[in-house]
Write a protein that holds these residues in place. Structure first.
Motif, mmCIF file in Angstrom:
data_model
loop_
_atom_site.group_PDB
_atom_site.id
_atom_site.type_symbol
_atom_site.label_atom_id
_atom_site.label_comp_id
_atom_site.label_asym_id
_atom_site.label_seq_id
_atom_site.Cartn_x
_atom_site.Cartn_y
_atom_site.Cartn_z
ATOM 1 N N LEU A 7 0.824 -1.199 0.000
ATOM 2 C CA LEU A 7 0.000 0.000 0.000
ATOM 3 C C LEU A 7 0.859 1.251 0.000
ATOM 4 C CD1 LEU A 7 -2.792 -0.835 2.579
ATOM 5 C CD2 LEU A 7 -2.992 -0.757 0.104
ATOM 6 N N SER A 8 0.429 2.268 -0.753
ATOM 7 C CA SER A 8 1.147 3.535 -0.757
ATOM 8 C C SER A 8 0.846 4.325 0.509
ATOM 9 C CB SER A 8 0.753 4.362 -1.989
ATOM 10 O OG SER A 8 -0.639 4.602 -1.986
ATOM 11 N N ASN A 9 -0.313 4.094 1.111
ATOM 12 C CA ASN A 9 -0.690 4.779 2.344
ATOM 13 C C ASN A 9 -0.520 3.820 3.506
ATOM 14 O OD1 ASN A 9 -1.809 6.166 4.442
ATOM 15 N ND2 ASN A 9 -3.716 6.705 3.385
ATOM 16 N N LEU A 10 0.588 3.989 4.249
ATOM 17 C CA LEU A 10 0.884 3.041 5.325
ATOM 18 C C LEU A 10 -0.130 3.138 6.459
ATOM 19 C CD1 LEU A 10 4.764 3.382 5.509
ATOM 20 C CD2 LEU A 10 3.418 1.615 4.389
ATOM 21 N N GLN A 57 -4.511 -2.325 -19.253
ATOM 22 C CA GLN A 57 -4.071 -2.928 -20.514
ATOM 23 C C GLN A 57 -2.744 -2.336 -20.990
ATOM 24 O OE1 GLN A 57 -7.222 -2.879 -23.488
ATOM 25 N NE2 GLN A 57 -8.775 -3.317 -21.941
ATOM 26 N N LYS A 58 -2.523 -1.051 -20.691
ATOM 27 C CA LYS A 58 -1.296 -0.392 -21.132
ATOM 28 C C LYS A 58 -0.143 -0.569 -20.143
ATOM 29 C CE LYS A 58 -3.813 3.250 -23.608
ATOM 30 N NZ LYS A 58 -4.133 4.708 -23.654
ATOM 31 N N LYS A 59 -0.447 -0.448 -18.851
ATOM 32 C CA LYS A 59 0.614 -0.417 -17.838
ATOM 33 C C LYS A 59 0.578 -1.593 -16.870
ATOM 34 C CE LYS A 59 0.309 4.657 -17.843
ATOM 35 N NZ LYS A 59 0.059 5.856 -17.006
ATOM 36 N N GLY A 60 -0.452 -2.425 -16.964
ATOM 37 C CA GLY A 60 -0.596 -3.500 -16.004
ATOM 38 C C GLY A 60 -1.299 -3.022 -14.749
ATOM 39 N N TYR A 61 -1.548 -3.923 -13.838
ATOM 40 C CA TYR A 61 -2.250 -3.593 -12.600
ATOM 41 C C TYR A 61 -1.330 -2.791 -11.684
ATOM 42 C CZ TYR A 61 -5.608 -4.170 -8.782
ATOM 43 O OH TYR A 61 -6.538 -3.936 -7.791
ATOM 44 N N ASP A 62 -1.828 -1.694 -11.150
ATOM 45 C CA ASP A 62 -1.078 -0.871 -10.202
ATOM 46 C C ASP A 62 -1.075 -1.578 -8.852
ATOM 47 O OD1 ASP A 62 0.063 1.003 -8.578
ATOM 48 O OD2 ASP A 62 -1.422 2.582 -8.974
ATOM 49 N N THR A 63 0.038 -2.179 -8.502
ATOM 50 C CA THR A 63 0.096 -2.997 -7.286
ATOM 51 C C THR A 63 -0.010 -2.181 -6.005
ATOM 52 O OG1 THR A 63 2.511 -2.900 -7.373
ATOM 53 C CG2 THR A 63 1.443 -4.810 -8.403
ATOM 54 N N SER A 64 0.040 -0.856 -6.123
ATOM 55 C CA SER A 64 -0.130 -0.028 -4.923
ATOM 56 C C SER A 64 -1.606 0.102 -4.547
ATOM 57 C CB SER A 64 0.472 1.360 -5.140
ATOM 58 O OG SER A 64 -0.303 2.104 -6.070
ATOM 59 N N GLN A 65 -2.477 -0.436 -5.405
ATOM 60 C CA GLN A 65 -3.918 -0.366 -5.142
ATOM 61 C C GLN A 65 -4.528 -1.771 -5.177
ATOM 62 O OE1 GLN A 65 -5.423 2.460 -4.301
ATOM 63 N NE2 GLN A 65 -3.498 3.571 -4.551
ATOM 64 N N PRO A 66 -4.161 -2.635 -4.227
ATOM 65 C CA PRO A 66 -4.701 -4.007 -4.230
ATOM 66 C C PRO A 66 -6.176 -4.029 -3.832
ATOM 67 C CG PRO A 66 -3.475 -3.623 -2.224
ATOM 68 C CD PRO A 66 -3.284 -2.390 -3.074
ATOM 69 N N HIS A 80 -14.230 -2.886 -5.937
ATOM 70 C CA HIS A 80 -15.135 -3.452 -6.946
ATOM 71 C C HIS A 80 -14.881 -2.865 -8.334
ATOM 72 C CE1 HIS A 80 -17.152 -4.517 -3.166
ATOM 73 N NE2 HIS A 80 -17.718 -5.487 -3.839
ATOM 74 N N HIS A 81 -14.526 -1.585 -8.407
ATOM 75 C CA HIS A 81 -14.177 -0.998 -9.695
ATOM 76 C C HIS A 81 -12.921 -1.665 -10.269
ATOM 77 C CE1 HIS A 81 -16.909 2.295 -8.501
ATOM 78 N NE2 HIS A 81 -16.983 2.558 -9.793
ATOM 79 N N ARG A 82 -11.928 -1.856 -9.426
ATOM 80 C CA ARG A 82 -10.661 -2.444 -9.877
ATOM 81 C C ARG A 82 -10.852 -3.903 -10.289
ATOM 82 N NH1 ARG A 82 -9.493 0.460 -5.399
ATOM 83 N NH2 ARG A 82 -8.971 -1.275 -4.032
ATOM 84 N N VAL A 94 -5.010 -10.910 -9.446
ATOM 85 C CA VAL A 94 -4.919 -9.526 -8.973
ATOM 86 C C VAL A 94 -4.269 -9.510 -7.592
ATOM 87 C CG1 VAL A 94 -6.890 -8.632 -10.259
ATOM 88 C CG2 VAL A 94 -7.261 -9.728 -8.048
ATOM 89 N N PRO A 95 -3.584 -8.405 -7.241
ATOM 90 C CA PRO A 95 -3.017 -8.296 -5.892
ATOM 91 C C PRO A 95 -4.125 -8.095 -4.865
ATOM 92 C CG PRO A 95 -2.633 -6.282 -7.122
ATOM 93 C CD PRO A 95 -3.208 -7.258 -8.087
ATOM 94 N N VAL A 96 -4.040 -8.828 -3.787
ATOM 95 C CA VAL A 96 -5.066 -8.779 -2.738
ATOM 96 C C VAL A 96 -4.410 -8.484 -1.403
ATOM 97 C CG1 VAL A 96 -6.607 -10.240 -1.357
ATOM 98 C CG2 VAL A 96 -6.757 -10.270 -3.847
ATOM 99 N N PHE A 97 -5.048 -7.630 -0.651
ATOM 100 C CA PHE A 97 -4.612 -7.339 0.716
ATOM 101 C C PHE A 97 -5.628 -7.959 1.656
ATOM 102 C CE2 PHE A 97 -3.389 -4.904 4.398
ATOM 103 C CZ PHE A 97 -2.041 -4.659 4.207
ATOM 104 N N TYR A 98 -5.192 -8.912 2.479
ATOM 105 C CA TYR A 98 -6.107 -9.640 3.360
ATOM 106 C C TYR A 98 -6.351 -8.879 4.665
ATOM 107 C CZ TYR A 98 -5.923 -13.882 0.519
ATOM 108 O OH TYR A 98 -6.038 -14.794 -0.498
ATOM 109 N N HIS A 99 -7.590 -8.999 5.156
ATOM 110 C CA HIS A 99 -7.976 -8.390 6.434
ATOM 111 C C HIS A 99 -8.704 -9.432 7.279
ATOM 112 C CE1 HIS A 99 -7.233 -4.191 5.089
ATOM 113 N NE2 HIS A 99 -7.571 -4.685 3.903
ATOM 114 N N HIS A 100 -8.682 -9.200 8.580
ATOM 115 C CA HIS A 100 -9.399 -10.065 9.516
ATOM 116 C C HIS A 100 -10.440 -9.206 10.243
ATOM 117 C CE1 HIS A 100 -6.224 -13.023 8.846
ATOM 118 N NE2 HIS A 100 -5.367 -12.040 9.038
#
Length: 295
Positions: A7-10, A57-66, A80-82, A94-100
């Motif tokens: 994440l870009s926002n820690l 499609q041009k740059k790939g998935y932005d991994t800073s926004q999982p 949901h948009h992503r 897709v990159p996923v950030f898990y939560h509990h």
């Protein structure tokens, strides 16, 4: 140095039950489940999905926004948009950030927090968010003597969660509980603000209250001021010299030629009368049997 995450926002880094920050991982899109609580919370913008998809499609998935996923249930909480954009771009993972989370309400609150951190919610989104949160809170709710006070406290807590004023929460709930279907639909579609809808709702309530006010019962009429129409049954208060009849309510017809009321068995003088049609509900006929009603 703080542990790096995807994440870009820690400040939004998810903390696992163990207390350690988790990194995002690649997950198959097919493994991610949807739930209407999250899916319908914020309406999907088709134009935004297309723009994100073109970028992917041009740059790939932005991994800073999982995508944010409730790990134990594999439910998509945010993104949901992503997700739709990735599917449209032909991505399989897709990159996923898990939560509990401990509850559905806790997970929804986190989804709302992410959205409010990014932008200001529209009134339509605020209205939908309140509906979702209130529907969860209503489950298992019991009646309490301090309900008005608790409702005020609930509005304050909900306002803090969404980042709006308590007044706006209370207005939105008034719309939800008392507005017409047309006003509710206008708020949900974004064509009417919560403030305008609340104002119109209160006007409608005022008009409804005015129209349902009971017509006051007609007062007793003095025989010296107005006499009843002939052959029209009325109730009258007798003033006969006969002590057994005087002061009681009787039913009869006023005879103009003799200036008395004709009852079933006799003629009586009366000082006050009232039409039977003026009563809210026409009572059963009072038979002059000696069991008169005292006044």
């Amino acid at each position: 140095m703080a542990t790096l995450t995807a994440l870009s926002n820690l400040a939004k880094a998810s903390i696992a039950n163990s207390g350690a920050a988790e990194l995002s991982v690649l997950v198959s899109i097919d493994d991610i489940q949807l739930d209407t609580h999250f899916k319908d919370l914020f309406p999907v913008n088709g134009g935004m999905v297309s723009r994100i998809s073109e970028s992917m499609q041009k740059k790939g998935y932005d991994t800073s926004q999982p995508l944010h996923v409730w790990k134990e249930r594999m439910l998509l909480v945010d993104g949901h948009h992503r997700r739709l954009a990735a599917i449209k771009a032909g991505l399989r993972e897709v990159p996923v950030f898990y939560h509990h989370f401990n509850s559905m309400e806790e997970a929804l609150e986190y989804a709302i927090l992410l959205q409010t951190d990014r932008r200001n919610l529209s009134d339509a989104e605020i209205y939908k968010t309140l509906q979702t949160l209130d529907s969860l809170k209503s489950r298992g709710r019991t009646t309490d003597d301090n309900e008005p006070r608790q409702q005020g406290k609930s509005a304050e807590i909900t306002a803090q969660k969404i980042g709006i004023s308590r007044s706006k929460v209370e207005k939105a709930r008034t719309i939800q509980n008392k507005a017409s279907p047309e006003i509710k639909a206008a708020v949900e579609s974004g064509t009417m603000s919560i403030h305008a809808a609340y104002s119109d709702t209160m006007k409608q309530i005022g008009k409804k209250n005015d129209s349902t006010k009971k017509t006051p019962v007609q007062q007793w009429i003095s025989i010296t001021e107005q006499k009843p129409e002939e052959n029209t049954p009325v109730l009258f208060i007798a003033s006969s010299s006969n002590e057994q009849s005087s002061g009681y309510i009787h039913e009869g017809i006023y005879q103009h030629d003799i200036g008395q009321f004709e009852t079933l068995h006799t003629f009586l003088t009366g000082l006050y009368w009232i039409s039977l049609s003026a009563l809210p509900t026409k009572p059963a006929k009072l038979v002059d049997t000696g069991d008169e009603t005292d006044v």
